[in-house]
Design a protein around this motif. Structure first.
Motif, PDB file in Angstrom:
ATOM      1  N   LEU A 287     -15.644 -24.123 -12.844  1.00  0.00           N
ATOM      2  CA  LEU A 287     -16.450 -22.972 -12.152  1.00  0.00           C
ATOM      3  C   LEU A 287     -15.505 -22.640 -11.014  1.00  0.00           C
ATOM      4  N   ASN A 288     -16.232 -21.458 -10.623  1.00  0.00           N
ATOM      5  CA  ASN A 288     -15.420 -20.612  -9.354  1.00  0.00           C
ATOM      6  C   ASN A 288     -16.610 -20.499  -8.523  1.00  0.00           C
ATOM      7  N   LEU A 289     -16.487 -21.034  -7.119  1.00  0.00           N
ATOM      8  CA  LEU A 289     -17.491 -20.707  -6.425  1.00  0.00           C
ATOM      9  C   LEU A 289     -17.149 -19.925  -5.075  1.00  0.00           C
ATOM     10  N   LEU A 290     -18.112 -18.975  -5.114  1.00  0.00           N
ATOM     11  CA  LEU A 290     -17.710 -17.732  -4.064  1.00  0.00           C
ATOM     12  C   LEU A 290     -18.574 -17.832  -2.954  1.00  0.00           C
ATOM     13  N   TYR A 307     -19.734 -18.607 -10.450  1.00  0.00           N
ATOM     14  CA  TYR A 307     -19.083 -18.027 -11.703  1.00  0.00           C
ATOM     15  C   TYR A 307     -18.389 -19.360 -12.585  1.00  0.00           C
ATOM     16  N   LEU A 308     -18.498 -18.934 -13.736  1.00  0.00           N
ATOM     17  CA  LEU A 308     -17.438 -19.747 -14.767  1.00  0.00           C
ATOM     18  C   LEU A 308     -15.923 -19.449 -14.257  1.00  0.00           C
ATOM     19  N   GLU A 309     -15.071 -20.271 -14.807  1.00  0.00           N
ATOM     20  CA  GLU A 309     -13.896 -20.204 -14.296  1.00  0.00           C
ATOM     21  C   GLU A 309     -13.231 -18.992 -14.772  1.00  0.00           C
ATOM     22  N   GLN A 334      -8.580 -13.727 -11.569  1.00  0.00           N
ATOM     23  CA  GLN A 334      -7.077 -13.310 -11.598  1.00  0.00           C
ATOM     24  C   GLN A 334      -6.901 -13.203 -10.173  1.00  0.00           C
ATOM     25  N   LEU A 335      -7.641 -12.843  -9.219  1.00  0.00           N
ATOM     26  CA  LEU A 335      -7.329 -12.795  -7.937  1.00  0.00           C
ATOM     27  C   LEU A 335      -7.149 -14.242  -7.511  1.00  0.00           C
ATOM     28  N   ARG A 336      -7.892 -15.019  -7.651  1.00  0.00           N
ATOM     29  CA  ARG A 336      -7.676 -16.488  -7.211  1.00  0.00           C
ATOM     30  C   ARG A 336      -6.334 -17.078  -8.088  1.00  0.00           C
ATOM     31  N   GLU A 339      -3.296 -16.709  -6.069  1.00  0.00           N
ATOM     32  CA  GLU A 339      -3.328 -17.048  -4.774  1.00  0.00           C
ATOM     33  C   GLU A 339      -3.847 -16.171  -3.588  1.00  0.00           C
ATOM     34  N   HIS A 340      -4.630 -15.279  -3.904  1.00  0.00           N
ATOM     35  CA  HIS A 340      -5.476 -14.450  -3.011  1.00  0.00           C
ATOM     36  C   HIS A 340      -6.842 -15.176  -2.687  1.00  0.00           C
ATOM     37  N   LEU A 341      -7.256 -14.774  -1.415  1.00  0.00           N
ATOM     38  CA  LEU A 341      -8.403 -15.492  -0.807  1.00  0.00           C
ATOM     39  C   LEU A 341      -9.358 -14.543  -0.926  1.00  0.00           C
ATOM     40  N   VAL A 342     -10.655 -15.077  -1.911  1.00  0.00           N
ATOM     41  CA  VAL A 342     -11.745 -14.057  -2.079  1.00  0.00           C
ATOM     42  C   VAL A 342     -12.931 -14.680  -1.512  1.00  0.00           C
TER      43      VAL A 342
END
Length: 400
Positions: A287-290, A307-309, A334-336, A339-342
């Protein structure tokens, strides 16, 4: 030792040096103890073997082992390191360290006892390498290997080799850059991008039939949950079943805007347990947690969206995911990965590094949601060449 050398030689015969993942060029090989984390299937084992092959060609004495090898039924990692040093060994590569019960304690002993030996190992992305049985924080360096960027996908499949791009360059000069890339490509970019979104995030996608990729991804997810996460967190079969149920609920409606209390009630779990499970799934790269904040996220804080990863996982759960979900999942990934902080944004979809706001949409998307905002951009799908603040969505796949 002979059986390990023979096993290594068999593996090296099948390793080709012609193409490398992005991390190969930036591995912190000056460190005495380096851990490489990543989701199953992204190429960690191949990365180690390619590095070993390169090291052997330079005259270094290196040995590759996997923590699952029967050698470790009766021998310890420390015993192996001691023996390898007595043979003049300089480099020890250990695959899937999380499969070894006392990994942190023995790595500490190896680090302290053999200062002339360099150790590089891979692990599940779910493993917290600094929180093992022994504290490695002053000794260990960690890097993460993510799935393929769109740039790497193009290179792996023979469509062209391109340098990675800085985000500020993508945002400020998308027309020039997108035109240069599309002129150099051997085929139109948009169909390639669609293929990448559905089946191209993992390197093995080049080797198997596209129809089989969703099944392979489900196998990866099950292995991560039933083996890696279970081993790392000490979860029982009952815990794993509850985590699978939670993932199933989320996958049905990503991007998922969680009501933790209702979710906990529905699943007969405590609120803190749900938050911990979500964090486990994020650590495992499922997962990607926003969150609303870009920085300073506490472990038990409620995410704004889930989101799914990666977009390939969407196709594993759904035959035809919504285009909006695919777009948002891709750009967040792609942003994460670069290494960008989102974080989430009240106006627009994403706030990036506290500097930029990005709204994601289709070809007819306008500026209404980011009107009067400075440093705000539209990431537009089905757009080949950028113009103004409209950036082709595919171009964000060149960030690493």
């Amino acid at each position: 030792m002979e059986e390990l050398i023979n096993y290594q030689n068999i593996l090296l015969k099948n390793v080709h040096k012609g193409w490398n993942r992005y991390l190969f060029q930036t591995l912190h090989t000056d460190e005495r103890l380096l851990g490489v984390k990543g989701l199953r299937g992204v190429g960690k084992t191949t990365l180690l073997l390619q590095y070993l092959k390169s090291a052997l060609e330079k005259g270094d004495k290196g040995l590759f082992v996997t923590a699952e090898h029967p050698y470790f039924y009766q021998n310890s990692l420390f015993d192996l390191a001691s023996l390898w040093v007595s043979y003049g060994g300089e480099l020890l590569l250990i695959d899937e360290i999380h499969k070894y019960a006392n990994w942190s304690r023995e790595l500490k002993l190896i680090y302290d006892g053999f200062p002339g030996l360099k150790v590089i190992f891979t692990s599940s992305s779910a493993l917290d390498l600094f929180q093992g049985e022994s504290d490695l924080s002053r000794r260990l360096d960690v890097q993460v290997l993510h799935g393929l960027s769109f740039r790497e996908y193009l290179s792996l499949n023979g469509f062209g080799d391109f340098d990675s791009l800085r985000l500020d360059s993508v945002l400020d000069d998308s027309m020039k850059i997108s035109r240069e890339i599309t002129n150099l490509l051997k085929t139109p970019v948009l169909p390639l991008f669609k293929d990448y979104l559905s089946t191209g995030y993992f390197p093995f996608s080049r080797e198997i039939n596209k129809e089989r990729i969703p099944q392979r991804l489900i196998q990866i997810l099950n292995t991560v949950l039933e083996s890696d996460l279970s081993m790392v967190e000490g979860y029982s079969a009952s815990n794993v079943t509850k985590i699978k149920n939670l993932l199933g609920v989320i996958a049905e409606s990503v991007p998922f805007e969680p009501n933790i209390s209702k979710l906990a009630e529905k699943m007969h779990l405590g609120r803190n347990t749900v938050n911990i499970y979500l964090k486990n799934l994020e650590d495992a790269k499922i997962l990607n947690l926003l969150y609303e904040q870009v920085k300073g996220i506490s472990q038990l804080q409620k995410p704004a969206k889930i989101y799914l990863e990666n977009s390939n996982f969407l196709y594993a759960f759904q035959h035809t995911p919504s285009s909006g979900t695919i777009r948002e999942t891709f750009i967040l990934n792609q942003l994460r990965n670069s290494e960008h902080l989102v974080g989430s944004s009240k106006k627009g979809d994403f706030k990036v590094d506290e500097n930029w706001v990005i709204e994601v949409g289709g070809r007819n998307k306008d500026n209404s949601q980011i009107k009067n905002l400075e440093n705000a951009f539209l990431a537009i799908d089905d757009l080949e060449i950028g113009f103004g603040n409209k950036i082709p969505l595919w171009l964000f796949g060149f960030l690493y």
